[in-house]
Design an enzyme around this catalytic site. Structure first.
Site, PDB file in Angstrom:
ATOM      1  N   LYS A 120       0.837  -1.199   0.000  1.00 22.00           N
ATOM      2  CA  LYS A 120       0.000   0.000   0.000  1.00 22.00           C
ATOM      3  C   LYS A 120       0.872   1.249   0.000  1.00 22.00           C
ATOM      4  O   LYS A 120       0.682   2.177  -0.792  1.00 22.00           O
ATOM      5  CB  LYS A 120      -0.881  -0.021   1.255  1.00 22.00           C
ATOM      6  CG  LYS A 120      -1.846   1.139   1.369  1.00 22.00           C
ATOM      7  CD  LYS A 120      -2.434   1.282   2.782  1.00 22.00           C
ATOM      8  CE  LYS A 120      -3.091   0.018   3.270  1.00 22.00           C
ATOM      9  NZ  LYS A 120      -3.941   0.259   4.456  1.00 22.00           N
ATOM     10  N   LYS A 132       3.217  -2.194  11.303  1.00 21.83           N
ATOM     11  CA  LYS A 132       1.909  -2.147  11.962  1.00 21.83           C
ATOM     12  C   LYS A 132       2.100  -2.558  13.411  1.00 21.83           C
ATOM     13  O   LYS A 132       3.034  -3.270  13.738  1.00 21.83           O
ATOM     14  CB  LYS A 132       0.941  -3.137  11.292  1.00 21.83           C
ATOM     15  CG  LYS A 132      -0.513  -2.833  11.571  1.00 21.83           C
ATOM     16  CD  LYS A 132      -1.036  -1.803  10.605  1.00 21.83           C
ATOM     17  CE  LYS A 132      -2.448  -1.387  10.913  1.00 21.83           C
ATOM     18  NZ  LYS A 132      -3.014  -0.549   9.836  1.00 21.83           N
ATOM     19  N   ASP A 172      -5.599   3.214  13.815  1.00 20.87           N
ATOM     20  CA  ASP A 172      -6.299   2.144  13.093  1.00 20.87           C
ATOM     21  C   ASP A 172      -7.517   1.837  13.975  1.00 20.87           C
ATOM     22  O   ASP A 172      -7.929   2.703  14.759  1.00 20.87           O
ATOM     23  CB  ASP A 172      -5.383   0.918  12.889  1.00 20.87           C
ATOM     24  CG  ASP A 172      -5.940  -0.076  11.874  1.00 20.87           C
ATOM     25  OD1 ASP A 172      -5.795   0.139  10.673  1.00 20.87           O
ATOM     26  OD2 ASP A 172      -6.561  -1.088  12.294  1.00 20.87           O
ATOM     27  N   THR A 216      -8.811   8.580   4.625  1.00 22.83           N
ATOM     28  CA  THR A 216      -9.016   7.190   4.178  1.00 22.83           C
ATOM     29  C   THR A 216     -10.374   7.052   3.487  1.00 22.83           C
ATOM     30  O   THR A 216     -10.477   6.505   2.381  1.00 22.83           O
ATOM     31  CB  THR A 216      -8.924   6.217   5.363  1.00 22.83           C
ATOM     32  OG1 THR A 216      -7.737   6.502   6.099  1.00 22.83           O
ATOM     33  CG2 THR A 216      -8.907   4.782   4.898  1.00 22.83           C
ATOM     34  N   ASN A 247     -13.932   5.776  11.988  1.00 21.48           N
ATOM     35  CA  ASN A 247     -13.271   6.825  11.206  1.00 21.48           C
ATOM     36  C   ASN A 247     -13.468   6.631   9.700  1.00 21.48           C
ATOM     37  O   ASN A 247     -13.883   7.556   8.991  1.00 21.48           O
ATOM     38  CB  ASN A 247     -11.773   6.841  11.570  1.00 21.48           C
ATOM     39  CG  ASN A 247     -10.992   7.758  10.664  1.00 21.48           C
ATOM     40  OD1 ASN A 247     -10.455   7.322   9.649  1.00 21.48           O
ATOM     41  ND2 ASN A 247     -10.957   9.026  10.988  1.00 21.48           N
TER      42      ASN A 247
END
Ligand code: NDP
Ligand code: 2IT
Length: 452
Positions: A120, A132, A172, A216, A247
């Site tokens: 990504k 992550k 996240d 996003t 979100n």
């Protein structure tokens, strides 16, 4: 020169080895399969990529950090959670990727997310590697004070592994502006540094980029619009089903509405809401962002146009577009069959790996435009990288400037995926296009930088 079928056999062996070496990590296996199964054409066409050890290095994180996170709840009881940071690949820049706080978090989940993040981030064209992290901490029902103590304890270990040139976490699932604030405060206290670029998704008054919260969701809608444009259509008048109410879902609904589509659903782990008049975003934001409530409250307060379906999935609601924006594997083959029956035209992934491999296959077979998360939801991390750029220059861009950059990055990701798919005999297959284009950029950097 190796043929595609020989390459495929080599990759199949590697996948078997990955399963053996990483037991009990089904999500990581799934993510590795999904990428490696599309790489044979590019590896067969470009001999340098067949170099022994290249793909083997790519599937092995550069570093994995696991730690204890003790904290005290409001009753004074000591709780113990697990913290993770997987620094997967830094060939293109500092590790970059979010932190997830959710009870389902384990090493395999963080590795799947970190692996996806490599490709990504490469697709954004910006200088960011893949990583992550997160914890199995569940923020639901916790007071602000508990969340703060948890974040402080988490950062008390994490701080030694991150830095603006090393590893830059963000949000996240379960990690939004509140958590980033507490994490940043503790980092600043421990290190005695105002190092704005160490975290992204910060508050707008203290180093956060405008449009990062929206990025996003907005980016995914722009990606969906680009896929529709390829087919001679646009968003105007299209009905959309969106899952989640966090979100990504909220700003997906906001952009869909702004561009003339009608977003009629949202959901959380308790069930979904369908609102024939279109989701009222002020009400949804009040319930989710201010009160931190559940979606049934939306139906209760909205009146007769909305109803709550406990335990259901939004994919049973007929729509032209579907934008999964909650979590992994939330759209399976039964859901895909329902979407196809109801005439869906495009599915664009706001969440990471929300569509099971069987469902992706069904959708593609049925000719539905399918935008994989690593391309479609890259707008969030792209604006995170723009936040890092602003922090580095000690400046702040206008919302218009950030939004223009976001739109241009999403257009370019769409074009790259589309053209790459055509180049490798898979026209219209954005999964293949995204995987190969992301792989090429990372693999070229890894080859140039030697065996490390
Ligand atoms: P939030 O925590 O803000 O919202 C998550 C939403 O998904 C909530 O409505 C939540 O419901 C629901 N959800 C989460 N887990 C489950 C589950 N196991 N079953 C059912 N519903 C679930 O997270 P985000 O909106 O930030 O993230 C959503 C997705 O988008 C994730 O896949 C994330 O990885 C991905 N993503 C996020 C980016 C970002 O910038 N934030 C960037 C790119 C991708 P409930 O509250 O009931 O758990
Ligand atoms: O999955 C993702 O791309 C994110 N959660 C955002 C990562 C980031 O660093 O902004």
């Amino acid at each position: 020169m190796t043929t595609r079928s020989e390459t495929r056999t080599t990759l199949d062996h590697l996948l078997t080895e990955i399963e053996h070496r990483n037991p009990a990590q089904p999500e990581f296996h799934q993510a590795a399969h999904e990428v490696l199964e599309t790489l044979a054409p590019v590896i067969a066409a470009r001999p340098e990529y067949a170099e022994p050890g290249l793909v083997e290095r790519l599937v092995e994180p550069e570093r994995q950090v696991l730690f204890r996170v003790p904290w005290q709840d409001d009753q004074g009881r000591v709780r113990v959670n697990r913290g993770f940071r997987v620094e997967f690949n830094s060939a293109l820049g500092p590790y970059k990727g979010g932190l997830r706080f959710h009870p389902s978090v384990n090493l395999g989940v963080i590795k799947f997310l970190g692996f996806e993040q490599i490709f990504k981030n490469a697709l954004t064209g910006l200088g960011i590697g893949g990583g992550k992290g997160g914890s199995d901490f569940d923020p639901h029902g916790r007071s602000d004070a508990e969340v703060m103590r948890f974040c402080q304890s988490f950062m008390t270990e994490l701080y030694r592994h991150i830095g603006e040139h090393t590893d830059v976490p963000a949000g996240d699932i379960g990690v939004g502006g509140r958590e980033i604030g507490y994490l940043f405060g503790q980092y600043r206290r421990i290190t005695n540094r105002w190092e704005a670029g160490v975290l992204t998704g910060k508050g707008r008054g203290w180093g956060g980029s405008l449009i990062r919260p929206e990025a996003t969701g907005y980016g995914n809608v722009l990606f969906a619009a680009a896929m529709l444009r390829e087919r001679g259509e646009d968003l105007e008048g299209q009905t959309a089903v969106v899952s989640g109410s966090g979100n990504v879902a909220i700003y997906t609904i906001e952009k869909l509405t702004a561009l003339g589509a009608n977003a009629i659903t949202c959901s959380d782990s308790s069930g979904y809401v369908v609102d024939e008049k279109g989701i009222d975003l002020d009400l949804l934001k009040q319930i989710k962002e201010v009160e931190r409530g559940r979606v049934d409250a939306y139906a209760e307060r909205r009146g007769s146009s909305a109803r709550f379906v406990p335990g259901g999935r939004v994919w049973e609601v007929p729509a032209d577009l579907a934008l999964p924006s909650a979590t992994q594997n939330e759209l399976d083959e039964n859901d895909a069959a329902a979407l196809i029956r109801n005439g869906v035209k495009a599915v664009s992934e706001g969440a990471n790996m929300p569509t099971t491999p069987e469902a992706v296959h069904l959708l593609q077979q049925a000719g539905v435009a399918f935008g994989p998360g690593k391309a479609a939801n890259a707008g969030g991390v792209a604006v995170s990288a723009l936040e890092m750029a602003q922090n580095h220059a000690r400046t702040a861009w206008t919302a218009e400037r950030v939004e223009e950059e976001l739109a241009s990055i999403m257009t370019s990701i769409h074009t790259t995926c589309h053209e790459t798919a055509e180049r490798y005999d898979a026209p219209g297959d954005y999964v293949t296009g995204a995987n190969i284009a992301g792989f090429e950029r990372v693999a070229d950097a890894m080859l140039a930088q030697g065996v490390i």
